[in-house]
Scaffold this motif. Structure first.
Motif, PDB file in Angstrom:
ATOM      1  N   LEU A 179       0.835  -1.212   0.000  1.00  0.00           N
ATOM      2  CA  LEU A 179       0.000   0.000   0.000  1.00  0.00           C
ATOM      3  C   LEU A 179       0.867   1.257   0.000  1.00  0.00           C
ATOM      4  N   LYS A 180       1.989   1.217  -0.674  1.00  0.00           N
ATOM      5  CA  LYS A 180       2.930   2.334  -0.675  1.00  0.00           C
ATOM      6  C   LYS A 180       2.320   3.575  -1.339  1.00  0.00           C
ATOM      7  N   SER A 181       2.760   4.741  -0.840  1.00  0.00           N
ATOM      8  CA  SER A 181       2.469   6.037  -1.471  1.00  0.00           C
ATOM      9  C   SER A 181       0.973   6.305  -1.616  1.00  0.00           C
ATOM     10  N   ASN A 182       0.248   6.149  -0.504  1.00  0.00           N
ATOM     11  CA  ASN A 182      -1.156   6.546  -0.437  1.00  0.00           C
ATOM     12  C   ASN A 182      -1.315   7.613   0.647  1.00  0.00           C
ATOM     13  N   SER A 183      -2.511   7.752   1.186  1.00  0.00           N
ATOM     14  CA  SER A 183      -2.758   8.747   2.241  1.00  0.00           C
ATOM     15  C   SER A 183      -3.389   8.099   3.467  1.00  0.00           C
ATOM     16  N   ILE A 184      -2.985   6.868   3.742  1.00  0.00           N
ATOM     17  CA  ILE A 184      -3.583   6.089   4.829  1.00  0.00           C
ATOM     18  C   ILE A 184      -3.158   6.643   6.184  1.00  0.00           C
ATOM     19  N   ARG A 185      -4.130   6.844   7.061  1.00  0.00           N
ATOM     20  CA  ARG A 185      -3.865   7.309   8.429  1.00  0.00           C
ATOM     21  C   ARG A 185      -4.190   6.242   9.471  1.00  0.00           C
ATOM     22  N   VAL A 219       0.826   2.850  15.057  1.00  0.00           N
ATOM     23  CA  VAL A 219       0.488   1.488  14.661  1.00  0.00           C
ATOM     24  C   VAL A 219      -0.579   1.001  15.629  1.00  0.00           C
ATOM     25  N   THR A 220      -1.836   1.297  15.272  1.00  0.00           N
ATOM     26  CA  THR A 220      -2.947   1.040  16.189  1.00  0.00           C
ATOM     27  C   THR A 220      -3.418  -0.405  16.141  1.00  0.00           C
ATOM     28  N   VAL A 221      -3.209  -1.090  15.019  1.00  0.00           N
ATOM     29  CA  VAL A 221      -3.640  -2.468  14.921  1.00  0.00           C
ATOM     30  C   VAL A 221      -2.720  -3.354  15.760  1.00  0.00           C
ATOM     31  N   GLU A 222      -3.304  -4.302  16.486  1.00  0.00           N
ATOM     32  CA  GLU A 222      -2.495  -5.237  17.262  1.00  0.00           C
ATOM     33  C   GLU A 222      -1.958  -6.309  16.313  1.00  0.00           C
ATOM     34  N   LEU A 223      -0.691  -6.190  15.948  1.00  0.00           N
ATOM     35  CA  LEU A 223      -0.123  -7.066  14.934  1.00  0.00           C
ATOM     36  C   LEU A 223      -0.048  -8.516  15.396  1.00  0.00           C
ATOM     37  N   ARG A 224      -0.133  -8.757  16.707  1.00  0.00           N
ATOM     38  CA  ARG A 224      -0.135 -10.146  17.173  1.00  0.00           C
ATOM     39  C   ARG A 224      -1.419 -10.869  16.752  1.00  0.00           C
ATOM     40  N   SER A 225      -2.462 -10.107  16.340  1.00  0.00           N
ATOM     41  CA  SER A 225      -3.697 -10.734  15.871  1.00  0.00           C
ATOM     42  C   SER A 225      -3.553 -11.286  14.461  1.00  0.00           C
ATOM     43  N   LEU A 226      -2.400 -10.996  13.806  1.00  0.00           N
ATOM     44  CA  LEU A 226      -2.110 -11.543  12.478  1.00  0.00           C
ATOM     45  C   LEU A 226      -1.048 -12.629  12.661  1.00  0.00           C
ATOM     46  N   PRO A 227      -1.445 -13.880  12.820  1.00  0.00           N
ATOM     47  CA  PRO A 227      -0.523 -14.936  13.261  1.00  0.00           C
ATOM     48  C   PRO A 227       0.583 -15.282  12.273  1.00  0.00           C
ATOM     49  N   PHE A 228       0.418 -14.935  10.983  1.00  0.00           N
ATOM     50  CA  PHE A 228       1.407 -15.312   9.980  1.00  0.00           C
ATOM     51  C   PHE A 228       2.319 -14.149   9.581  1.00  0.00           C
ATOM     52  N   LEU A 229       2.053 -12.953  10.091  1.00  0.00           N
ATOM     53  CA  LEU A 229       2.810 -11.768   9.677  1.00  0.00           C
ATOM     54  C   LEU A 229       4.248 -11.823  10.195  1.00  0.00           C
ATOM     55  N   VAL A 230       5.210 -11.741   9.269  1.00  0.00           N
ATOM     56  CA  VAL A 230       6.631 -11.778   9.646  1.00  0.00           C
ATOM     57  C   VAL A 230       7.381 -10.530   9.179  1.00  0.00           C
ATOM     58  N   PHE A 231       6.793  -9.773   8.237  1.00  0.00           N
ATOM     59  CA  PHE A 231       7.482  -8.594   7.683  1.00  0.00           C
ATOM     60  C   PHE A 231       6.532  -7.410   7.707  1.00  0.00           C
ATOM     61  N   PHE A 232       7.027  -6.273   8.259  1.00  0.00           N
ATOM     62  CA  PHE A 232       6.221  -5.050   8.308  1.00  0.00           C
ATOM     63  C   PHE A 232       7.111  -3.859   8.002  1.00  0.00           C
ATOM     64  N   SER A 233       6.700  -3.066   6.992  1.00  0.00           N
ATOM     65  CA  SER A 233       7.459  -1.878   6.623  1.00  0.00           C
ATOM     66  C   SER A 233       6.531  -0.675   6.551  1.00  0.00           C
ATOM     67  N   ALA A 234       6.883   0.378   7.308  1.00  0.00           N
ATOM     68  CA  ALA A 234       6.107   1.622   7.305  1.00  0.00           C
ATOM     69  C   ALA A 234       7.068   2.798   7.261  1.00  0.00           C
ATOM     70  N   GLN A 235       7.965   2.795   6.294  1.00  0.00           N
ATOM     71  CA  GLN A 235       8.938   3.872   6.165  1.00  0.00           C
ATOM     72  C   GLN A 235       8.244   5.184   5.800  1.00  0.00           C
ATOM     73  N   ASN A 236       8.859   6.286   6.267  1.00  0.00           N
ATOM     74  CA  ASN A 236       8.424   7.636   5.875  1.00  0.00           C
ATOM     75  C   ASN A 236       6.950   7.883   6.181  1.00  0.00           C
ATOM     76  N   ASN A 237       6.566   7.558   7.417  1.00  0.00           N
ATOM     77  CA  ASN A 237       5.239   7.898   7.910  1.00  0.00           C
ATOM     78  C   ASN A 237       5.380   8.950   9.011  1.00  0.00           C
ATOM     79  N   LEU A 238       4.377   9.089   9.857  1.00  0.00           N
ATOM     80  CA  LEU A 238       4.365  10.179  10.849  1.00  0.00           C
ATOM     81  C   LEU A 238       4.334   9.666  12.285  1.00  0.00           C
TER      82      LEU A 238
END
Length: 464
Positions: free
Chosen positions: A364-370, A394-413
């Protein structure tokens, strides 16, 4: 003025009636009717009348007839329409078979059409119509099915066309042997569900060689594309998009008749936002995303005639286009990866995230997601990229995504350490938050390491 001093502070009843030994309830109802004949929209009187009914159990059929009488005197009567919806649900909808229900809905819609053509700008009528149309019966059918073989387990994610309360009537065969599956809803907060998940531990003989999965439907389900047969092997991913809701002929007839009526009204009243909005919603339900350009054009017109809700129509239009793009990707047989870069997305709706709940890689790169809140429904996601957006936490509890191993949120606020709470107890192995102000904090690195016990790479640097 009477004061309510009862122990039940929420009761609308005055003390005089609530604690009286003998009350002539029928006389009280007649008094309410006299008041409503003077002012049929007086919501204080409607509230009091409902309380009186609850005390001595008058005929609800009589009450239903009263709403008919007062609505025909003045269609612009929100209290009467609201009361009517409660009575209709109890008297004619709950427990009705499809044939009786459709007959009831058609009769009510005839009344609604008279009201809409008489008072086309009155929202109470349109809100009642929207509620009625939500009761039109649809066939439950598979909408999207995801299959994923991780090596030791087979995961199945099933998305239905309509919410379902009974047990899932899907029979599964693996290598021609019937296999019992246990289904769990993805969103446990709801009473009825559209999204179900199941896992099956593969036998040793199924780990190295391809095996066949066959799914059959029983009972309530209806879809010509079943049964399904798929060959899977270690690490394979498979998705099938079946389309939207299946409408029975009579249900489709009701919706098409309403579409024609609303279109006719809009031709007569070209500034009536309610008529055009209803036309847009009905076209979406009847024809899905087959004519996105028509839906977008209608929403553009709505922004012109209803500028105070322009942002709502902009978001609606964006979601229609986005929905079509995602659906096309699923229909084309994506291998579990979807890219939605540079589309001006400001938010991902719950509905869209649930549709994508079986996707493994989402960019979801280069959008306006808040807001990331609805991303908790991306259940099978392994890799999430939200670089170059406007995320402050990062409001979502990432532990609720049991398979997630990679997360990138560069250049956010993300500025505050509190904005990293969503990482707590997650199983992430790689995180990249470069370009966020929070990375300048001396406690940043230590905090993330304490949250993510499996972390191997942080901002492209080894944590060892």
């Amino acid at each position: 003025m009477l004061q309510t001093t009862s122990s039940n502070k929420n009761s609308p009843a005055p003390e005089l009636l609530e604690f009286s030994v003998e009350v002539d309830w029928k006389q009280e109802l007649l008094f309410c009717e006299k008041l409503l004949n003077i002012d049929e929209r007086n919501f204080h009187c409607w509230d009091h009348r409902r309380w009186v009914i609850s005390q001595f159990g008058a005929s609800k059929y009589h009450e239903f007839a009263l709403t008919t009488k007062l609505i025909t005197l003045n269609f612009s009567n929100y209290s009467a329409w609201h009361y009517r919806s409660n009575l209709l649900q109890e008297l004619y909808i709950i427990g009705s078979n499809s044939s009786a229900l459709l007959k009831t809905l058609q009769s009510e819609l005839d009344l609604v059409n008279s009201a809409c053509f008489t008072e086309p700008t009155d929202q109470s009528v349109w809100l009642y119509q929207k509620w009625l149309l939500s009761k039109v019966p649809l066939k439950v059918s598979p909408w999207v099915i995801y299959l994923w073989n991780t090596g030791n387990n087979l995961y199945i994610l099933l998305i239905l066309s309509e919410a379902f309360t009974d047990s899932i009537p899907i029979v599964c065969y693996i290598n021609f042997q019937r296999t019992e599956l246990s289904w769990a809803p993805l969103d446990r907060e709801l009473q009825s569900h559209k999204h179900y998940f199941s896992s099956y531990e593969l036998l040793p003989s199924q780990l190295e060689t391809p095996y066949e999965v066959a799914l059959f439907l029983e009972g309530h389900f209806s879809n010509e594309q079943f049964p399904l047969r798929v060959s899977l092997f270690r690490g394979s991913f498979w998705v099938k998009f079946f389309g939207g809701s299946l409408l029975a002929e009579l249900s489709r007839g009701i919706l098409e008749a309403q579409l024609e009526k609303c279109h006719q009204l809009f031709q007569m009243e070209p500034t009536c936002k309610w008529a055009l909005l209803t036309v847009t919603l009905l076209r979406q339900q009847l024809f899905g995303d087959s004519d996105v350009n028509c839906l977008v054009t209608s929403l553009k017109k709505l922004r012109e005639i209803d500028p105070y809700r322009a942002n709502f129509y902009v978001d609606f239009s964006s979601e229609v286009s986005l929905w079509k793009m995602v659906k096309d990707a699923l229909e084309s047989g994506t291998q579990g990866e979807i890219s939605l870069e540079r589309l001006g997305i400001s938010d991902l709706s719950k509905k869209l995230c649930l549709l994508l709940s079986g996707i493994q890689v989402l960019c979801l790169k280069s959008n306006s997601i808040r807001n990331m809140h609805n991303m908790r429904y991306l259940y099978m996601l392994r890799k999430l990229i939200v670089d170059d957006n406007k995320i402050e936490a990062v409001t979502v509890e990432l532990r609720s995504l049991p398979f997630l191993v990679f997360f990138s949120a560069q250049n956010n606020l993300v500025t505050r350490l509190k904005g990293l709470e969503g990482f707590r107890d997650s199983g992430l192995r790689e995180i990249n938050l470069k370009g966020n102000p929070v990375t300048a904090s001396p406690y940043y690195r230590a905090l993330l390491l304490s949250y993510c016990y499996k972390l191997e790479l942080l901002d492209n640097s080894s944590v060892v």
